[in-house]
Design a protein around this motif. Structure first.
Motif, PDB file in Angstrom:
ATOM      1  N   ASP A  73       0.837  -1.202   0.000  1.00  0.00           N
ATOM      2  CA  ASP A  73       0.000   0.000   0.000  1.00  0.00           C
ATOM      3  C   ASP A  73       0.872   1.253   0.000  1.00  0.00           C
ATOM      4  OD1 ASP A  73      -2.402  -1.434   0.109  1.00  0.00           O
ATOM      5  OD2 ASP A  73      -2.451  -1.398   2.301  1.00  0.00           O
ATOM      6  N   LEU A  74       1.910   1.237   0.830  1.00  0.00           N
ATOM      7  CA  LEU A  74       2.827   2.382   0.899  1.00  0.00           C
ATOM      8  C   LEU A  74       3.545   2.587  -0.426  1.00  0.00           C
ATOM      9  CD1 LEU A  74       4.330   1.930   4.464  1.00  0.00           C
ATOM     10  CD2 LEU A  74       2.778   3.715   3.689  1.00  0.00           C
ATOM     11  N   ASP A  75       3.955   1.488  -1.059  1.00  0.00           N
ATOM     12  CA  ASP A  75       4.617   1.599  -2.366  1.00  0.00           C
ATOM     13  C   ASP A  75       3.675   2.187  -3.399  1.00  0.00           C
ATOM     14  OD1 ASP A  75       6.933   0.492  -1.319  1.00  0.00           O
ATOM     15  OD2 ASP A  75       6.520  -1.532  -2.078  1.00  0.00           O
ATOM     16  N   LEU A  76       2.440   1.705  -3.418  1.00  0.00           N
ATOM     17  CA  LEU A  76       1.444   2.219  -4.353  1.00  0.00           C
ATOM     18  C   LEU A  76       1.159   3.697  -4.092  1.00  0.00           C
ATOM     19  CD1 LEU A  76      -0.527   1.593  -6.658  1.00  0.00           C
ATOM     20  CD2 LEU A  76      -2.178   0.878  -4.927  1.00  0.00           C
ATOM     21  N   LEU A  77       1.029   4.064  -2.828  1.00  0.00           N
ATOM     22  CA  LEU A  77       0.771   5.456  -2.452  1.00  0.00           C
ATOM     23  C   LEU A  77       1.951   6.352  -2.846  1.00  0.00           C
ATOM     24  CD1 LEU A  77      -1.281   7.327  -1.097  1.00  0.00           C
ATOM     25  CD2 LEU A  77      -0.202   6.773   1.098  1.00  0.00           C
ATOM     26  N   ARG A  83       3.650  10.476  -9.232  1.00  0.00           N
ATOM     27  CA  ARG A  83       2.973  10.784 -10.504  1.00  0.00           C
ATOM     28  C   ARG A  83       2.182  12.085 -10.417  1.00  0.00           C
ATOM     29  NH1 ARG A  83       1.055   4.788 -12.569  1.00  0.00           N
ATOM     30  NH2 ARG A  83       3.166   4.033 -12.929  1.00  0.00           N
ATOM     31  N   VAL A  84       1.516  12.300  -9.276  1.00  0.00           N
ATOM     32  CA  VAL A  84       0.782  13.555  -9.096  1.00  0.00           C
ATOM     33  C   VAL A  84       1.744  14.732  -9.079  1.00  0.00           C
ATOM     34  CG1 VAL A  84      -0.554  14.896  -7.416  1.00  0.00           C
ATOM     35  CG2 VAL A  84      -1.257  12.584  -7.974  1.00  0.00           C
ATOM     36  N   ALA A  85       2.879  14.577  -8.404  1.00  0.00           N
ATOM     37  CA  ALA A  85       3.868  15.658  -8.351  1.00  0.00           C
ATOM     38  C   ALA A  85       4.390  15.984  -9.749  1.00  0.00           C
ATOM     39  CB  ALA A  85       5.016  15.276  -7.425  1.00  0.00           C
ATOM     40  N   SER A 103      -6.917  12.334  -0.755  1.00  0.00           N
ATOM     41  CA  SER A 103      -7.642  11.867  -1.944  1.00  0.00           C
ATOM     42  C   SER A 103      -6.968  10.636  -2.533  1.00  0.00           C
ATOM     43  CB  SER A 103      -7.711  12.977  -2.992  1.00  0.00           C
ATOM     44  OG  SER A 103      -8.432  14.074  -2.490  1.00  0.00           O
ATOM     45  N   LEU A 104      -5.639  10.624  -2.566  1.00  0.00           N
ATOM     46  CA  LEU A 104      -4.920   9.445  -3.083  1.00  0.00           C
ATOM     47  C   LEU A 104      -5.133   8.250  -2.185  1.00  0.00           C
ATOM     48  CD1 LEU A 104      -1.559  11.074  -4.208  1.00  0.00           C
ATOM     49  CD2 LEU A 104      -3.397  10.240  -5.662  1.00  0.00           C
TER      50      LEU A 104
END
Length: 110
Positions: A73-77, A83-85, A103-104
């Motif tokens: 989960d942490l890796d995905l987050l 990607r958002v940055a 939101s993420l």
């Protein structure tokens, strides 16, 4: 009497200077249409505050609902945050990135 064009220009600058979508909604009679599509968008910069419009301080509640965050989960987050940055910098040309963490994280719940 103020010139209408000068007033519209000043209003537009004040609107764009606001970094809060909620504050912009207060300054605008109609911000979203009935399908929640943004209206009265004059430039890509008008969409900048939407990235974190639904923050609502939900991080702890989401983590509890997930039962904690596993390593995957942490890796995905972390990947989503990167990607958002990158999107933020490329789209808004602003190195002061706003990462919509809540939101993420809520996307992990879906």
């Amino acid at each position: 009497m103020i010139d209408p064009a000068a007033y519209d220009d000043a209003e537009s600058r004040a609107y764009r200077a606001s970094s809060s979508w909620r504050w912009r909604a207060l300054m605008t009679a109609s911000v979203l249409d009935h399908s929640s599509f943004p209206m009265r968008v004059r430039s890509i910069l008008d969409l900048k505050p939407l990235l974190d419009a639904m923050d609502m301080m939900r991080f702890e509640r989401h983590v509890r609902e997930l039962g904690g965050l596993r390593e995957d989960d942490l890796d995905l987050l972390a990947t989503a945050m990167q990607r958002v940055a990158l999107f933020y910098i490329q789209t808004f040309h602003d190195p002061n990135v706003v990462v919509p963490l809540n939101s993420l994280l809520s996307l992990l719940l879906t």
